[in-house]
Design a protein around this motif. Structure first.
Motif, PDB file in Angstrom:
ATOM      1  N   GLY A   1       0.805  -1.210   0.000  1.00 20.55           N
ATOM      2  CA  GLY A   1       0.000   0.000   0.000  1.00 20.55           C
ATOM      3  C   GLY A   1       0.840   1.264   0.000  1.00 20.55           C
ATOM      4  O   GLY A   1       2.075   1.214  -0.082  1.00 20.55           O
ATOM      5  N   SER A   2       0.156   2.412   0.100  1.00 20.84           N
ATOM      6  CA  SER A   2       0.818   3.719   0.035  1.00 20.84           C
ATOM      7  C   SER A   2       0.357   4.604   1.178  1.00 20.84           C
ATOM      8  O   SER A   2      -0.766   4.461   1.683  1.00 20.84           O
ATOM      9  N   LEU A   3       1.226   5.531   1.564  1.00 21.38           N
ATOM     10  CA  LEU A   3       0.908   6.568   2.539  1.00 21.38           C
ATOM     11  C   LEU A   3       1.687   7.817   2.158  1.00 21.38           C
ATOM     12  O   LEU A   3       2.771   7.726   1.576  1.00 21.38           O
ATOM     13  N   ARG A   4       1.132   8.971   2.507  1.00 22.98           N
ATOM     14  CA  ARG A   4       1.892  10.218   2.377  1.00 22.98           C
ATOM     15  C   ARG A   4       1.942  10.890   3.738  1.00 22.98           C
ATOM     16  O   ARG A   4       0.899  11.119   4.367  1.00 22.98           O
TER      17      ARG A   4
ATOM     18  N   VAL B   1      14.946   2.736   0.083  1.00 24.32           N
ATOM     19  CA  VAL B   1      13.660   3.312  -0.327  1.00 24.32           C
ATOM     20  C   VAL B   1      13.668   3.865  -1.741  1.00 24.32           C
ATOM     21  O   VAL B   1      12.627   4.307  -2.235  1.00 24.32           O
ATOM     22  N   LYS B   2      14.812   3.842  -2.395  1.00 22.53           N
ATOM     23  CA  LYS B   2      14.897   4.373  -3.765  1.00 22.53           C
ATOM     24  C   LYS B   2      13.913   3.650  -4.678  1.00 22.53           C
ATOM     25  O   LYS B   2      13.806   2.431  -4.657  1.00 22.53           O
ATOM     26  N   GLY B   3      13.195   4.435  -5.475  1.00 19.48           N
ATOM     27  CA  GLY B   3      12.221   3.866  -6.396  1.00 19.48           C
ATOM     28  C   GLY B   3      10.853   3.637  -5.783  1.00 19.48           C
ATOM     29  O   GLY B   3       9.879   3.401  -6.498  1.00 19.48           O
ATOM     30  N   ARG B   4      10.756   3.719  -4.446  1.00 19.07           N
ATOM     31  CA  ARG B   4       9.469   3.528  -3.769  1.00 19.07           C
ATOM     32  C   ARG B   4       8.983   4.810  -3.078  1.00 19.07           C
ATOM     33  O   ARG B   4       7.788   5.066  -3.021  1.00 19.07           O
ATOM     34  N   PHE B   5       9.898   5.594  -2.547  1.00 19.38           N
ATOM     35  CA  PHE B   5       9.552   6.815  -1.805  1.00 19.38           C
ATOM     36  C   PHE B   5       9.943   8.033  -2.643  1.00 19.38           C
ATOM     37  O   PHE B   5      10.956   8.020  -3.339  1.00 19.38           O
ATOM     38  N   THR B   6       9.152   9.085  -2.520  1.00 19.21           N
ATOM     39  CA  THR B   6       9.446  10.349  -3.182  1.00 19.21           C
ATOM     40  C   THR B   6       9.276  11.493  -2.193  1.00 19.21           C
ATOM     41  O   THR B   6       8.206  11.629  -1.578  1.00 19.21           O
TER      42      THR B   6
ATOM     43  N   MET C   1       5.079   7.516   0.078  1.00 23.52           N
ATOM     44  CA  MET C   1       5.638   6.173   0.258  1.00 23.52           C
ATOM     45  C   MET C   1       4.747   5.164  -0.452  1.00 23.52           C
ATOM     46  O   MET C   1       3.566   5.009  -0.098  1.00 23.52           O
ATOM     47  N   ASN C   2       5.306   4.520  -1.472  1.00 25.16           N
ATOM     48  CA  ASN C   2       4.569   3.515  -2.242  1.00 25.16           C
ATOM     49  C   ASN C   2       5.201   2.144  -2.042  1.00 25.16           C
ATOM     50  O   ASN C   2       6.351   2.027  -1.609  1.00 25.16           O
ATOM     51  N   ASP C   3       4.428   1.117  -2.385  1.00 29.86           N
ATOM     52  CA  ASP C   3       4.912  -0.264  -2.259  1.00 29.86           C
ATOM     53  C   ASP C   3       5.531  -0.499  -0.872  1.00 29.86           C
ATOM     54  O   ASP C   3       6.653  -1.003  -0.741  1.00 29.86           O
ATOM     55  N   LEU C   4       4.793  -0.126   0.145  1.00 27.63           N
ATOM     56  CA  LEU C   4       5.317  -0.234   1.508  1.00 27.63           C
ATOM     57  C   LEU C   4       5.528  -1.684   1.919  1.00 27.63           C
ATOM     58  O   LEU C   4       4.772  -2.587   1.502  1.00 27.63           O
TER      59      LEU C   4
END
Length: 123
Positions: free
Chosen positions: A16-19, A64-69, A83-86
Motif C-alpha cells: 500500500g501507500s501513505l503520504r 527506499v529508492k524507487g518507492r519513496f518520493t 511512500m509507495n509499495d510499503l
C-alpha cells in the motif's frame, strides 16, 4: 528554524501507500535542507530521504529508492514523503529534520527534529 510538525502516519497493508507531511515555520525554513529519518524501537535512527531548498536536489537511502518520493512546497513551508509499495520493514516512527549545512543525511547535522509520526505496515 522553528518547530517541525509531522502528520499523516497510520497503518497500511504491505504494497500500500501513505503520504506523510512535515510542516515547518520561520523564515529560515527556506534555507534548510529538510529530511526524513525513521526509527524502530531498539534500533538506530536512520536517514530515509532529503531535499534541498527549492527542491532542486533530492537524495534517498538505498532501501527506499524507487518507492519513496520526497517533495516540498515552500510557499506552504511543507515537505511531503510519498511512500509507495510499503513493506513491513518500513514500519517505524518517521521524524522530520532540518539541517542548516546544505545536506541532511546524518544525525549530527540536524538542527531541529519533529516529534515523529508512526507508520505501521502489516504483512
Amino acid at each position: 528554524q522553528g518547530p517541525l510538525v509531522e502528520s499523516g502516519g497510520g497503518s497500511v497493508q504491505a504494497g500500500g501507500s501513505l503520504r506523510i507531511t512535515c510542516a515547518g515555520s520561520g523564515d529560515t525554513y527556506y534555507r534548510h535542507d529538510i529530511s526524513w529519518f525513521r526509527q524502530d524501537p531498539g534500533q538506530v535512527r536512520e536517514f530515509v530521504a532529503g531535499i534541498s531548498p527549492g527542491g532542486k536536489r533530492t537524495y534517498y537511502a538505498d532501501s527506499v529508492k524507487g518507492r519513496f518520493t520526497i517533495s516540498r512546497v515552500d510557499a506552504k513551508k511543507t515537505v511531503y514523503l510519498q511512500m509507495n509499495d510499503l513493506k513491513p520493514e518500513d514500519t517505524a516512527t518517521y521524524y522530520c529534520a532540518a539541517c542548516r549545512g546544505g545536506h541532511c543525511s546524518v544525525i549530527p547535522d540536524v538542527n531541529v527534529w519533529g516529534q515523529g509520526t508512526q507508520v505501521t505496515v502489516s504483512s
